[in-house]
Enzyme design. Structure first.
Site, PDB file in Angstrom:
ATOM      1  N   LYS A 191      -0.158   3.764  -2.600  1.00 23.79           N
ATOM      2  CA  LYS A 191      -1.198   4.785  -2.481  1.00 23.79           C
ATOM      3  C   LYS A 191      -0.619   6.200  -2.422  1.00 23.79           C
ATOM      4  O   LYS A 191      -1.338   7.170  -2.699  1.00 23.79           O
ATOM      5  CB  LYS A 191      -2.071   4.510  -1.262  1.00 23.79           C
ATOM      6  CG  LYS A 191      -2.895   3.216  -1.359  1.00 23.79           C
ATOM      7  CD  LYS A 191      -3.846   3.080  -0.186  1.00 23.79           C
ATOM      8  CE  LYS A 191      -4.717   1.853  -0.310  1.00 23.79           C
ATOM      9  NZ  LYS A 191      -4.024   0.623   0.098  1.00 23.79           N
TER      10      LYS A 191
ATOM     11  N   SER B 223       0.793  -1.239   0.000  1.00 22.94           N
ATOM     12  CA  SER B 223       0.000   0.000   0.000  1.00 22.94           C
ATOM     13  C   SER B 223       0.820   1.280   0.000  1.00 22.94           C
ATOM     14  O   SER B 223       0.243   2.370  -0.023  1.00 22.94           O
ATOM     15  CB  SER B 223      -0.945   0.015   1.208  1.00 22.94           C
ATOM     16  OG  SER B 223      -2.007  -0.882   1.019  1.00 22.94           O
TER      17      SER B 223
ATOM     18  N   LYS C  77       3.449   6.501   5.440  1.00 19.98           N
ATOM     19  CA  LYS C  77       2.574   5.533   4.765  1.00 19.98           C
ATOM     20  C   LYS C  77       3.115   4.141   5.001  1.00 19.98           C
ATOM     21  O   LYS C  77       4.311   3.899   4.854  1.00 19.98           O
ATOM     22  CB  LYS C  77       2.484   5.793   3.252  1.00 19.98           C
ATOM     23  CG  LYS C  77       1.436   4.918   2.574  1.00 19.98           C
ATOM     24  CD  LYS C  77       0.045   5.324   2.992  1.00 19.98           C
ATOM     25  CE  LYS C  77      -1.027   4.331   2.542  1.00 19.98           C
ATOM     26  NZ  LYS C  77      -1.069   3.120   3.387  1.00 19.98           N
TER      27      LYS C  77
ATOM     28  N   SER D 228      -5.690   3.419   5.044  1.00 21.13           N
ATOM     29  CA  SER D 228      -5.256   2.654   3.867  1.00 21.13           C
ATOM     30  C   SER D 228      -6.389   1.807   3.299  1.00 21.13           C
ATOM     31  O   SER D 228      -6.238   0.615   3.029  1.00 21.13           O
ATOM     32  CB  SER D 228      -4.057   1.766   4.211  1.00 21.13           C
ATOM     33  OG  SER D 228      -3.360   1.380   3.059  1.00 21.13           O
TER      34      SER D 228
END
Length: 572
Positions: A363, A360, A520, A415
């Protein structure tokens, strides 16, 4: 013996205790330093003995002075006569302080009593689990288990009739093995009569409230007590790391309720140090050998090379990277990069150029592509079944309409996969246009070893390197919206008419000692546990990339080791 003599003797005893406790504190600090690599029980015993001496010294001195005809000291160098006149005021001030501290202690005891009365019996199956665990840990009598809605973590109360209080929210918010591990920690407190010892500590604090050494000793004693209880609990569990995972999960339990010092609880002590002790116990003093010396020598060589060749070329300095690759921090992540953003120097690296899945972290790129398009953040976007990307609905159900800005927040903070998929699908020109924009973004950032085939990062074909992920983080940091969203520990948002609390997937955000300006995470079976973040350390911006770590708790420990190494507090 008249009252004035007693007051004078008490005053002199308190006055002399100031330097006596300072001397005792220095001796205790030296002893704790020598025992730094030993069992926590040894350090706990030293602290307990020192605190007991703190109580005994003024009492012994008082009895000695009362046995004399004149309780004032005989040293001519001291202005005894002048100080003697102040003794009544000194004793009065001490008495007032003891009275206030006693009220504090009584209020705490009343609060604990109210907790006991408000708690309700736990389900029979949980009481059975606790009974079996207590028998395994050598406790002869059953310890009642109660549930309380307002607690933040399990706690032990009482010593004649001890019981364990468990937050009701944990029964639905934490796996059973982790709750059992926390209960084992509480039973360790019961086995050691820690509640009674903790109460006696509070009495010592009340009587000797005026001396900082007493408070320091008491705090160290409580910290070591938690380590001792952790060790006892770990012995009763099939896997010691089970308790480490439970402590980490407890730290994620987003409640801000405060508990008074009279309680002994699983969340006490230096939580990160306790987790690290359970996951990777420190070697005993004198047992490190050459395996400890080699990383220190490599660190020295790497530092020298980086200082000599750090200005070679812009971007990622090759010579500095070679030097830093020699440095091997004890991290579980298989790929690591720590970059000084201002100088471009690679401070630490571990297989940073290997191409691996990034999950992820993708993203961040999705968010940049969407923001580059300058789309209306308030435009309502409808969630469709195709946005599921092979997962359950999660926060977003089919058919719900959500503003684009909220989808961006959902994609970055918790997320949410469906949010990222919806952002890509509703890009002007559809998914094909989004994919083209994504590839253009990859080229613009000169990411020659990055391949992104979907906007979510769920597939293992989304790959990059730690070095190039650091470039992605640097680019994302130039977007105020991304920085704002990813540096919030949590946020309350309205989705389909219901208010939901979103939690950052990086538990370090908002934590004490962390100054994170962008973050992140990513996680999948193929990618392992990943973390990319930008933080401030020593007044500089540093990018940290960890790929393929063994779980979120190990990933956080890796980040903590890196932070400590940057601060110069990690010892190799």
């Amino acid at each position: 013996m008249n009252t004035s003599m007693v007051i004078a003797a008490l005053g002199w005893s308190l006055l002399y205790f100031v330097w006596q406790a300072l001397l005792l504190g220095l001796l205790t600090a030296a002893a704790l330093s020598l025992l730094r690599g030993m069992d926590a029980r040894a350090r706990y015993a030293v602290c307990a003995l020192a605190l007991l001496l703190c109580l005994c010294m003024p009492v012994a001195h008082l009895l000695y002075l009362l046995a004399q005809d004149a309780p004032a000291p005989s040293f001519s160098a001291l202005p005894a006569a002048a100080l003697q006149a102040w003794m009544p005021s000194l004793v009065l001030a001490w008495s007032a302080g003891v009275a206030l501290m006693s009220v504090r202690l009584l209020l705490g005891l009343a609060w604990v009593g109210r907790l006991r009365r408000q708690a309700v019996s736990a389900p029979a199956q949980w009481q059975s689990r606790l009974d079996a665990l207590a028998q395994r840990m050598g406790l002869r009598s059953s310890v009642p288990l109660r549930l309380h809605a307002a607690l933040a973590s399990p706690v032990t109360v009482g010593f004649f009739r001890p019981l364990v209080l468990l937050p009701a929210s944990l029964l639905s918010g934490m796996p059973v093995p982790l709750i059992v591990a926390l209960l084992a920690h509480e039973l360790a407190h019961v086995r050691r009569w820690d509640y009674l010892v903790n109460l006696l500590q509070s009495v010592a604090e009340a009587l000797l409230f005026f001396h900082p050494v007493v408070w320091w000793l008491s705090a160290r004693m409580r910290a070591e007590r938690e380590l001792v209880a952790d060790a006892l609990a770990a012995q009763a569990l099939p896997d010691p790391q089970q308790l480490a995972s439970a402590l980490y999960a407890l730290s994620q339990h987003r409640q801000t309720l405060r508990q008074p010092g009279l309680l002994v609880a699983a969340r006490g002590g230096a939580l990160l140090a306790r987790i690290q002790s359970l996951m990777a116990p420190a070697p005993l003093a004198g047992q490190a050998g050459w395996k400890t010396a080699v990383p220190a020598l490599l660190l020295a060589g790497a530092t020298l090379l980086m200082q000599t060749h750090g200005q070679s070329v812009p971007g990622t300095p090759k010579i500095a990277e070679v030097a830093s690759s020699l440095l091997s921090l004890p991290v579980s992540a298989r790929h690591m990069l720590v970059l000084d953003e201002e100088s471009g120097k690679v401070l630490m690296a571990k297989d940073a150029d290997a191409i691996v899945p990034i999950a992820s972290i993708t993203k961040l790129m999705t968010a940049m592509v969407v923001l580059d398009a300058g789309l209306d953040p308030d435009e309502l976007l409808r969630i469709v079944r195709a946005d599921g990307v092979g997962q359950r609905h999660g926060l977003l159900a089919d058919g719900v309409s959500v503003p684009r800005a909220l989808l961006l927040q959902l994609a970055l903070l918790p997320s949410e996969n469906r949010a990222a998929a919806a952002l890509a699908r509703t890009y002007p020109g559809g998914r094909a246009a989004f994919d083209a924009a994504m590839q253009a973004k990859i080229r613009s950032l000169n990411l020659t070893r990055t391949r992104l085939n979907d906007p979510v990062g769920r597939t293992p074909s989304n790959t990059s390197t730690a070095t190039e992920v650091a470039r992605i983080v640097a680019a994302a940091a130039r977007y105020p919206e991304i920085a704002r969203i990813t540096t919030a520990a949590q946020a309350d948002v309205a989705v389909n008419g219901k208010t939901r609390t979103l939690h950052n997937t990086n538990a370090l955000v908002g934590g004490q000692g962390w100054d994170i300006v962008l973050s992140k995470t990513g996680s999948s079976r193929e990618a392992g546990s990943c973390l990319s973040m930008r933080m401030k350390s020593g007044g500089k911006h540093v990018t940290v990339v960890l790929l393929d770590a063994d779980g979120a708790e190990r990933r956080s420990l890796d980040a903590a080791r890196i932070r400590n190494a940057l601060a110069g507090t990690t010892h190799f």
